[in-house]
Design a protein around this motif. Sequence first.
Motif, PDB file in Angstrom:
ATOM      1  N   ASP A 150       0.853  -1.189   0.000  1.00 18.69           N
ATOM      2  CA  ASP A 150       0.000   0.000   0.000  1.00 18.69           C
ATOM      3  C   ASP A 150       0.887   1.237   0.000  1.00 18.69           C
ATOM      4  N   LEU A 151       1.017   1.853  -1.159  1.00 22.50           N
ATOM      5  CA  LEU A 151       1.830   3.047  -1.322  1.00 22.50           C
ATOM      6  C   LEU A 151       0.991   4.143  -1.956  1.00 22.50           C
ATOM      7  N   PRO A 152       1.396   5.402  -1.811  1.00 24.55           N
ATOM      8  CA  PRO A 152       0.720   6.453  -2.567  1.00 24.55           C
ATOM      9  C   PRO A 152       0.808   6.139  -4.069  1.00 24.55           C
ATOM     10  N   ASP A 153      -0.236   6.492  -4.814  1.00 22.54           N
ATOM     11  CA  ASP A 153      -0.302   6.168  -6.241  1.00 22.54           C
ATOM     12  C   ASP A 153       0.949   6.549  -7.025  1.00 22.54           C
ATOM     13  N   PRO A 154       1.527   7.740  -6.819  1.00 23.29           N
ATOM     14  CA  PRO A 154       2.732   8.072  -7.604  1.00 23.29           C
ATOM     15  C   PRO A 154       3.893   7.112  -7.351  1.00 23.29           C
ATOM     16  N   LEU A 155       4.020   6.605  -6.116  1.00 29.14           N
ATOM     17  CA  LEU A 155       5.110   5.670  -5.826  1.00 29.14           C
ATOM     18  C   LEU A 155       4.839   4.310  -6.449  1.00 29.14           C
ATOM     19  N   THR A 156       3.588   3.869  -6.410  1.00 33.60           N
ATOM     20  CA  THR A 156       3.230   2.619  -7.078  1.00 33.60           C
ATOM     21  C   THR A 156       3.525   2.726  -8.564  1.00 33.60           C
ATOM     22  N   GLU A 157       3.145   3.858  -9.154  1.00 33.51           N
ATOM     23  CA  GLU A 157       3.402   4.068 -10.584  1.00 33.51           C
ATOM     24  C   GLU A 157       4.896   4.041 -10.885  1.00 33.51           C
ATOM     25  N   MET A 158       5.711   4.638 -10.021  1.00 35.68           N
ATOM     26  CA  MET A 158       7.159   4.646 -10.260  1.00 35.68           C
ATOM     27  C   MET A 158       7.737   3.232 -10.217  1.00 35.68           C
ATOM     28  N   LEU A 159       7.263   2.415  -9.271  1.00 37.35           N
ATOM     29  CA  LEU A 159       7.773   1.047  -9.179  1.00 37.35           C
ATOM     30  C   LEU A 159       7.276   0.187 -10.341  1.00 37.35           C
ATOM     31  N   LEU A 160       6.047   0.422 -10.765  1.00 39.83           N
ATOM     32  CA  LEU A 160       5.445  -0.380 -11.823  1.00 39.83           C
ATOM     33  C   LEU A 160       5.941   0.033 -13.210  1.00 39.83           C
ATOM     34  N   ILE A 161       5.993   1.331 -13.461  1.00 44.41           N
ATOM     35  CA  ILE A 161       6.315   1.845 -14.793  1.00 44.41           C
ATOM     36  C   ILE A 161       7.766   2.327 -14.903  1.00 44.41           C
ATOM     37  N   GLY A 162       8.317   2.827 -13.803  1.00 45.48           N
ATOM     38  CA  GLY A 162       9.650   3.435 -13.852  1.00 45.48           C
ATOM     39  C   GLY A 162      10.728   2.556 -14.468  1.00 45.48           C
ATOM     40  N   PRO A 163      10.908   1.321 -13.991  1.00 44.00           N
ATOM     41  CA  PRO A 163      11.983   0.499 -14.558  1.00 44.00           C
ATOM     42  C   PRO A 163      11.792   0.201 -16.048  1.00 44.00           C
ATOM     43  N   VAL A 164      10.569  -0.107 -16.449  1.00 40.48           N
ATOM     44  CA  VAL A 164      10.332  -0.440 -17.858  1.00 40.48           C
ATOM     45  C   VAL A 164      10.439   0.810 -18.731  1.00 40.48           C
ATOM     46  N   ALA A 165      10.047   1.954 -18.220  1.00 37.13           N
ATOM     47  CA  ALA A 165      10.178   3.198 -18.979  1.00 37.13           C
ATOM     48  C   ALA A 165      11.652   3.540 -19.191  1.00 37.13           C
ATOM     49  N   GLU A 166      12.460   3.376 -18.173  1.00 40.68           N
ATOM     50  CA  GLU A 166      13.893   3.676 -18.306  1.00 40.68           C
ATOM     51  C   GLU A 166      14.569   2.688 -19.256  1.00 40.68           C
ATOM     52  N   LEU A 167      14.247   1.416 -19.132  1.00 42.18           N
ATOM     53  CA  LEU A 167      14.781   0.426 -20.054  1.00 42.18           C
ATOM     54  C   LEU A 167      14.395   0.778 -21.488  1.00 42.18           C
ATOM     55  N   SER A 168      13.133   1.155 -21.685  1.00 37.57           N
ATOM     56  CA  SER A 168      12.647   1.510 -23.026  1.00 37.57           C
ATOM     57  C   SER A 168      13.365   2.739 -23.568  1.00 37.57           C
ATOM     58  N   ARG A 169      13.551   3.745 -22.715  1.00 32.04           N
ATOM     59  CA  ARG A 169      14.244   4.961 -23.142  1.00 32.04           C
ATOM     60  C   ARG A 169      15.648   4.631 -23.631  1.00 32.04           C
ATOM     61  N   ARG A 170      16.334   3.789 -22.889  1.00 32.68           N
ATOM     62  CA  ARG A 170      17.696   3.428 -23.282  1.00 32.68           C
ATOM     63  C   ARG A 170      17.704   2.606 -24.567  1.00 32.68           C
ATOM     64  N   TRP A 171      16.753   1.674 -24.684  1.00 33.01           N
ATOM     65  CA  TRP A 171      16.670   0.865 -25.901  1.00 33.01           C
ATOM     66  C   TRP A 171      16.386   1.747 -27.114  1.00 33.01           C
ATOM     67  N   LEU A 172      15.473   2.686 -26.961  1.00 30.24           N
ATOM     68  CA  LEU A 172      15.141   3.595 -28.054  1.00 30.24           C
ATOM     69  C   LEU A 172      16.325   4.478 -28.441  1.00 30.24           C
ATOM     70  N   ASN A 173      17.231   4.717 -27.498  1.00 29.79           N
ATOM     71  CA  ASN A 173      18.419   5.529 -27.768  1.00 29.79           C
ATOM     72  C   ASN A 173      19.602   4.693 -28.240  1.00 29.79           C
ATOM     73  N   GLY A 174      19.357   3.412 -28.530  1.00 29.05           N
ATOM     74  CA  GLY A 174      20.387   2.589 -29.141  1.00 29.05           C
ATOM     75  C   GLY A 174      21.137   1.653 -28.228  1.00 29.05           C
ATOM     76  N   ALA A 175      20.762   1.568 -26.950  1.00 29.52           N
ATOM     77  CA  ALA A 175      21.433   0.612 -26.064  1.00 29.52           C
ATOM     78  C   ALA A 175      21.121  -0.804 -26.560  1.00 29.52           C
ATOM     79  N   GLY A 176      22.022  -1.713 -26.333  1.00 27.72           N
ATOM     80  CA  GLY A 176      21.903  -3.057 -26.893  1.00 27.72           C
ATOM     81  C   GLY A 176      21.083  -4.043 -26.103  1.00 27.72           C
ATOM     82  N   PHE A 177      19.995  -3.579 -25.492  1.00 29.17           N
ATOM     83  CA  PHE A 177      19.155  -4.506 -24.739  1.00 29.17           C
ATOM     84  C   PHE A 177      18.340  -5.378 -25.682  1.00 29.17           C
TER      85      PHE A 177
END
Length: 196
Positions: A150-177
Motif C-alpha cells: 500500500d503506497l501512494p499512487d505516484p510511488l506505485t506508478e514509479m515502481l510499476l512503470i519506472g523500470p520499464v520506462a527507463e529500459l525503453s528509453r535506453r533501448w530507443l536511444n540505441g542501447a543493446g538490450f
Amino acid sequence: MPVRQRRGEETRQRLLDAALTVHAAGGAEGFTVHAVVAESGVSLGSLYHHFGSFDGLAAALYARCMAGLLDEIVAALERARTPRSGVRAVVTAYLGFVAGHSASARFIHASAYAAYLPAHAEMIATMKAPRMARMAAWLAPHVASGAMVDLPDPLTEMLLIGPVAELSRRWLNGAGFDLANAAKLLPDRVWASLQA
C-alpha cells in the motif's frame, strides 16, 4: 458527422501523422513546423487553425502517442486475474508497445522535458485521467487484500512503470538490450517491488 467536421478531423490526423513521421525521420533536430507542413501537404495556417501553435501540435501528438501506450497497458492489465499476472501484463504490454510502435514510443520519451508538456498539462491530464483511473481500480482490490504493498499512487506508478520506462528509453536511444529477454526477466523483479 457533418462533412466540414469530418474534413477538419482528417486534416488534424494528417498533421499528427506527418509530425510523427518527421520526428521519426529527423529526431528533435528535424522536428520543425516547416518539415511537418511539407510532409503533410497542409498549409501553415491550417496547422495553426487546428492546433493553435506548433507546440499545440506537439502536445496533441504526445497525447495521442501516450493514449496508445496507456490503452495497451490498461487492456492487458484488465485481462489479468492475479496481482502478479497484472504486473507482468503491464511490463510486457509496455515493452510490446515500444517494440511495435517505436516511433510513438520514441516521441513519448523524447518529450519528457519538452516545454510544450507543461503548457498543455491540462489537456494531457484529461486524456490520462480515465486510463489511470482504470489502472487504479484494478490495483485497489489487490492492495486492499494485502497482496500488494500500500503506497501512494505516484510511488506505485514509479515502481510499476519506472523500470520499464527507463529500459525503453535506453533501448530507443540505441542501447543493446534485448527487449524479448527483458520481457522475461523484468516482470518478476517489478513484482518483487510491489508484492506485500
